[in-house]
Design an enzyme around this catalytic site. Structure first.
Site, PDB file in Angstrom:
ATOM      1  N   GLY A 136       9.612  14.654 -32.185  1.00 18.04           N
ATOM      2  CA  GLY A 136       9.437  14.156 -30.340  1.00 18.04           C
ATOM      3  C   GLY A 136      10.449  14.620 -29.229  1.00 18.04           C
TER       4      GLY A 136
ATOM      5  N   SER B  57      13.632  14.363 -23.427  1.00 17.05           N
ATOM      6  CA  SER B  57      13.335  12.968 -23.577  1.00 17.05           C
ATOM      7  C   SER B  57      13.643  11.950 -24.575  1.00 17.05           C
ATOM      8  CB  SER B  57      12.662  13.545 -25.486  1.00 17.05           C
ATOM      9  OG  SER B  57      11.817  15.392 -24.558  1.00 17.05           O
ATOM     10  N   ILE B  58      13.494  10.750 -25.118  1.00 18.95           N
ATOM     11  CA  ILE B  58      13.865   9.758 -26.091  1.00 18.95           C
ATOM     12  C   ILE B  58      14.699  11.224 -27.243  1.00 18.95           C
ATOM     13  CG2 ILE B  58      13.569   7.789 -26.857  1.00 18.95           C
ATOM     14  CD1 ILE B  58      11.361   7.176 -24.497  1.00 18.95           C
TER      15      ILE B  58
ATOM     16  N   VAL C  16       1.556  16.171 -34.965  1.00 18.51           N
ATOM     17  CA  VAL C  16       0.988  15.233 -35.795  1.00 18.51           C
ATOM     18  C   VAL C  16      -0.394  15.271 -36.490  1.00 18.51           C
ATOM     19  CG1 VAL C  16       3.594  14.499 -35.601  1.00 18.51           C
ATOM     20  CG2 VAL C  16       1.111  13.483 -34.388  1.00 18.51           C
TER      21      VAL C  16
ATOM     22  N   TYR D 201      -1.309   2.266 -17.875  1.00 23.26           N
ATOM     23  CA  TYR D 201      -1.203   1.943 -18.738  1.00 23.26           C
ATOM     24  C   TYR D 201      -3.119   2.393 -20.297  1.00 23.26           C
ATOM     25  CZ  TYR D 201       2.487   3.082 -23.156  1.00 23.26           C
ATOM     26  OH  TYR D 201       2.543   3.640 -23.427  1.00 23.26           O
TER      27      TYR D 201
ATOM     28  N   LYS E 100      -0.411   1.683 -29.052  1.00 26.79           N
ATOM     29  CA  LYS E 100       1.172   1.239 -29.156  1.00 26.79           C
ATOM     30  C   LYS E 100       1.034  -0.451 -29.385  1.00 26.79           C
ATOM     31  CE  LYS E 100       4.350   4.235 -26.923  1.00 26.79           C
ATOM     32  NZ  LYS E 100       4.516   4.559 -28.443  1.00 26.79           N
TER      33      LYS E 100
ATOM     34  N   ILE F  30      11.316   5.171 -18.706  1.00 26.09           N
ATOM     35  CA  ILE F  30      11.931   6.075 -18.214  1.00 26.09           C
ATOM     36  C   ILE F  30      11.674   7.176 -18.153  1.00 26.09           C
ATOM     37  CG2 ILE F  30      14.432   8.104 -19.705  1.00 26.09           C
ATOM     38  CD1 ILE F  30      14.470   5.477 -22.035  1.00 26.09           C
TER      39      ILE F  30
ATOM     40  N   THR G 132      10.320  11.025 -18.014  1.00 28.96           N
ATOM     41  CA  THR G 132      10.408  11.943 -18.803  1.00 28.96           C
ATOM     42  C   THR G 132       9.262  13.496 -19.162  1.00 28.96           C
ATOM     43  OG1 THR G 132       8.970  10.417 -20.906  1.00 28.96           O
ATOM     44  CG2 THR G 132      11.920  10.360 -20.794  1.00 28.96           C
ATOM     45  N   LEU G 133       9.180  13.455 -19.936  1.00 32.11           N
ATOM     46  CA  LEU G 133       7.700  14.934 -19.478  1.00 32.11           C
ATOM     47  C   LEU G 133       6.886  13.887 -19.920  1.00 32.11           C
ATOM     48  CD1 LEU G 133       7.025  17.822 -19.020  1.00 32.11           C
ATOM     49  CD2 LEU G 133       6.258  17.444 -21.554  1.00 32.11           C
TER      50      LEU G 133
HETATM   51  P1  NAD Z   1       8.373  13.048 -24.508  1.00 34.18           P
HETATM   52  O1  NAD Z   1       7.270  14.191 -23.656  1.00 34.18           O
HETATM   53  O2  NAD Z   1       9.563  13.852 -24.384  1.00 34.18           O
HETATM   54  O3  NAD Z   1       7.851  13.381 -25.666  1.00 34.18           O
HETATM   55  C1  NAD Z   1       6.843  12.264 -26.547  1.00 34.18           C
HETATM   56  C2  NAD Z   1       6.791  13.758 -27.278  1.00 34.18           C
HETATM   57  O4  NAD Z   1       5.413  13.496 -27.910  1.00 34.18           O
HETATM   58  C3  NAD Z   1       6.387  15.091 -26.951  1.00 34.18           C
HETATM   59  O5  NAD Z   1       7.889  15.516 -27.630  1.00 34.18           O
HETATM   60  C4  NAD Z   1       5.203  16.019 -27.642  1.00 34.18           C
HETATM   61  O6  NAD Z   1       5.107  17.237 -28.073  1.00 34.18           O
HETATM   62  C5  NAD Z   1       5.100  15.342 -28.337  1.00 34.18           C
HETATM   63  N1  NAD Z   1       3.564  15.651 -29.124  1.00 34.18           N
HETATM   64  C6  NAD Z   1       2.679  14.543 -28.329  1.00 34.18           C
HETATM   65  N2  NAD Z   1       1.900  15.832 -29.332  1.00 34.18           N
HETATM   66  C7  NAD Z   1       1.691  15.302 -30.224  1.00 34.18           C
HETATM   67  C8  NAD Z   1       1.627  16.252 -31.543  1.00 34.18           C
HETATM   68  N3  NAD Z   1      -0.106  16.225 -31.648  1.00 34.18           N
HETATM   69  N4  NAD Z   1       1.965  16.474 -32.771  1.00 34.18           N
HETATM   70  C9  NAD Z   1       3.072  16.119 -32.591  1.00 34.18           C
HETATM   71  N5  NAD Z   1       4.600  15.605 -31.167  1.00 34.18           N
HETATM   72  C10 NAD Z   1       3.824  15.335 -30.211  1.00 34.18           C
HETATM   73  O7  NAD Z   1       8.562  11.588 -24.178  1.00 34.18           O
HETATM   74  P2  NAD Z   1       9.077  10.865 -24.370  1.00 34.18           P
HETATM   75  O8  NAD Z   1       9.161   9.467 -23.440  1.00 34.18           O
HETATM   76  O9  NAD Z   1      10.436  10.482 -24.807  1.00 34.18           O
HETATM   77  O10 NAD Z   1       8.385   9.798 -25.401  1.00 34.18           O
HETATM   78  C11 NAD Z   1       8.684   9.592 -26.736  1.00 34.18           C
HETATM   79  C12 NAD Z   1       8.258   7.973 -27.334  1.00 34.18           C
HETATM   80  O11 NAD Z   1       8.660   7.278 -26.903  1.00 34.18           O
HETATM   81  C13 NAD Z   1       6.782   7.661 -27.029  1.00 34.18           C
HETATM   82  O12 NAD Z   1       6.228   7.571 -28.743  1.00 34.18           O
HETATM   83  C14 NAD Z   1       6.644   7.178 -25.822  1.00 34.18           C
HETATM   84  O13 NAD Z   1       5.618   6.912 -25.865  1.00 34.18           O
HETATM   85  C15 NAD Z   1       7.693   5.868 -26.291  1.00 34.18           C
HETATM   86  N6  NAD Z   1       8.252   5.320 -25.005  1.00 34.18           N
HETATM   87  C16 NAD Z   1       8.401   5.962 -23.753  1.00 34.18           C
HETATM   88  C17 NAD Z   1       8.980   5.825 -22.493  1.00 34.18           C
HETATM   89  C18 NAD Z   1       8.994   5.611 -21.413  1.00 34.18           C
HETATM   90  O14 NAD Z   1       8.847   5.367 -19.887  1.00 34.18           O
HETATM   91  N7  NAD Z   1       9.164   7.846 -20.781  1.00 34.18           N
HETATM   92  C19 NAD Z   1       8.701   4.187 -22.530  1.00 34.18           C
HETATM   93  C20 NAD Z   1       8.780   3.762 -23.712  1.00 34.18           C
HETATM   94  C21 NAD Z   1       8.323   3.862 -24.699  1.00 34.18           C
HETATM   95  O1  0WE Z   2       4.516   5.758 -23.383  1.00 36.62           O
HETATM   96  C1  0WE Z   2       4.837   6.470 -22.609  1.00 36.62           C
HETATM   97  C2  0WE Z   2       4.282   7.246 -21.886  1.00 36.62           C
HETATM   98  C3  0WE Z   2       2.815   7.928 -22.791  1.00 36.62           C
HETATM   99  C4  0WE Z   2       1.805   8.934 -22.013  1.00 36.62           C
HETATM  100  C5  0WE Z   2       2.173   9.314 -20.947  1.00 36.62           C
HETATM  101  C6  0WE Z   2       1.214  10.713 -20.717  1.00 36.62           C
HETATM  102  C7  0WE Z   2       0.888  11.277 -19.698  1.00 36.62           C
HETATM  103  C8  0WE Z   2       0.041  12.959 -19.308  1.00 36.62           C
HETATM  104  C9  0WE Z   2       1.055   9.240 -23.228  1.00 36.62           C
HETATM  105  N1  0WE Z   2       0.286  10.734 -23.061  1.00 36.62           N
HETATM  106  C10 0WE Z   2      -0.062  11.335 -21.716  1.00 36.62           C
HETATM  107  N2  0WE Z   2      -0.508  12.661 -21.060  1.00 36.62           N
HETATM  108  C11 0WE Z   2      -0.119  12.443 -20.775  1.00 36.62           C
HETATM  109  O2  0WE Z   2      -1.254  14.126 -20.214  1.00 36.62           O
HETATM  110  N3  0WE Z   2       5.738   5.750 -21.900  1.00 36.62           N
HETATM  111  C12 0WE Z   2       6.072   4.450 -22.081  1.00 36.62           C
HETATM  112  C13 0WE Z   2       5.744   6.003 -20.311  1.00 36.62           C
HETATM  113  C14 0WE Z   2       4.889   5.195 -19.218  1.00 36.62           C
HETATM  114  O3  0WE Z   2       3.207   5.993 -19.703  1.00 36.62           O
HETATM  115  C15 0WE Z   2       2.826   5.142 -18.628  1.00 36.62           C
HETATM  116  C16 0WE Z   2       3.116   4.169 -18.220  1.00 36.62           C
HETATM  117  C17 0WE Z   2       4.330   4.259 -18.505  1.00 36.62           C
HETATM  118  C18 0WE Z   2       5.813   3.704 -18.364  1.00 36.62           C
HETATM  119  C19 0WE Z   2       1.051   5.267 -17.878  1.00 36.62           C
HETATM  120  C20 0WE Z   2       0.760   4.352 -17.476  1.00 36.62           C
HETATM  121  C21 0WE Z   2       1.667   3.345 -16.616  1.00 36.62           C
HETATM  122  C22 0WE Z   2       3.217   3.256 -17.139  1.00 36.62           C
END
Ligand code: NAD
Ligand code: 0WE
Length: 269
Positions: free
Chosen positions: A13, A19-20, A65, A155, A162, A191, A193-194
């Site tokens: 990921g 990225s986290i 995945v 969300y 989740k 956080i 992130t992308l």
């Molecule tokens: P990110 O965009 O940096 O990471 C998401 C990753 O998912 C990317 O590297 C992308 O390539 C990968 N991905 C998506 N579809 C895929 C596939 N089919 N096969 C392989 N990889 C795939 O964003 P992030 O915020 O670092 O997200 C990482 C995790 O943290 C996620 O599970 C997200 O739900 C969770 N999370 C994010 C936040 C936030 O606010 N950013 C908060 C809590 C939890």
């Molecule tokens: O889990 C996440 C990110 C989830 C996510 C975000 C996107 C945006 C772009 C999954 N798929 C996509 N697909 C896209 O095309 N988070 C916890 C971050 C997040 O996402 C939100 C949040 C928060 C916080 C979406 C709506 C409301 C709050």
């Protein structure tokens, strides 16, 4: 000696340096772990490879995945290059953008399937073939969000995904406990992130969230990284099936308002 010296960790990921998963990779590296990474497609390979090489990773392989053949090919290479390893990290989520705004009741069947496949089933899909390769004392870790428990605007279907992911953590923990493998989740606060920047109004959400937490701020990728290091190390050897919050305390708050505004204000103004 680092907390993870002599350990090998496979991290799914990383998309870029925000990225986290990258926060976790940096923390693991500083505690002495040997790292391996997946990437999703050639576009992301260009971003992931230099990051991975900066922490001396040799194992950098493609894996979508949602594709069983890619998962098979991925683990065949892992078995060849490493043989056994110790830590698996799942930081993967995806839903169609149009399902992450507007009414949840408009969630389509195909959008539901996609979100649950990539964001929840994928944990099972990448854990099953990892089990024969994981050493005793191994650890599996995934990332979740509070939107699984309480309604967070927009969300939507990701909240359902989740919830399924967190429940899968408990069932996997029960399965793999007999093999000495632990399975846990970190529930991170928002956080930038992308994935997050693709969300409308995320900046406002980040500001509001940061004002509500006991620590009066948001958390960082690095703070998720240090907690991930603890959970993946022998220091957490008694912890499995758990969801641990790294959210500046947000989840303990039942109601929040500005107490200063109340001082000297006559009741029922
Ligand atoms: P990110 O965009 O940096 O990471 C998401 C990753 O998912 C990317 O590297 C992308 O390539 C990968 N991905 C998506 N579809 C895929 C596939 N089919 N096969 C392989 N990889 C795939 O964003 P992030 O915020 O670092 O997200 C990482 C995790 O943290 C996620 O599970 C997200 O739900 C969770 N999370 C994010 C936040 C936030 O606010 N950013 C908060 C809590 C939890
Ligand atoms: O889990 C996440 C990110 C989830 C996510 C975000 C996107 C945006 C772009 C999954 N798929 C996509 N697909 C896209 O095309 N988070 C916890 C971050 C997040 O996402 C939100 C949040 C928060 C916080 C979406 C709506 C409301 C709050």
């Amino acid at each position: 000696m680092g907390l993870l010296s002599g350990k090998r960790a496979l991290i799914f990921g990383v998309a870029n340096d925000r990225s986290i998963a990258w926060g976790i990779a940096k923390a693991f590296h500083s505690e002495g772990a040997e790292l391996g990474f997946n990437f999703l497609g050639e576009a992301l390979e260009k971003r992931v490879r230099p990051l991975a090489e900066s922490v001396n990773a040799k194992l950098i392989l493609p894996c979508d995945v949602s594709k069983d053949d890619q998962i098979d090919a991925f683990y065949k290479e892992v078995a060849k290059i490493w043989g056994k390893f110790d830590i698996l990290v799942h930081c993967v989520a995806f839903a169609n953008k149009d399902e992450l705004s507007g009414a949840f009741s408009n969630t389509s069947r195909s959008g539901f399937h996609l979100a649950l496949d990539i964001s929840a089933y994928s944990l099972i899909a990448i854990t099953r073939p990892a089990v024969p390769l994981l050493n005793e004392g191994g650890s599996v870790l995934t990332l979740t969000y509070y939107g699984s428990e309480k309604v967070i605007p927009n969300y939507n279907v990701m909240g359902v995904a989740k919830a399924a992911l967190e429940c899968s953590v408990r069932y996997l923990a029960n399965d793999l406990g007999t093999k000495g493998i632990r399975v846990n989740a970190i529930s991170a606060g928002p956080i930038k992130t992308l994935a997050a920047s693709g969300v409308g109004g995320f900046k406002t959400m980040l500001k509001t969230a940061g004002e509500m937490t006991p620590l009066r701020r948001n958390v960082t990728q690095d703070e998720v990284g240090t907690t991930a290091t603890y959970l993946s190390s022998s220091w957490a050897s008694g912890v499995t099936g758990e969801v641990l919050y790294v959210d500046a305390g947000a989840n303990i708050i039942g109601m929040s308002f500005d107490e200063k505004k109340e001082e000297g204000t006559p009741a029922a103004g």
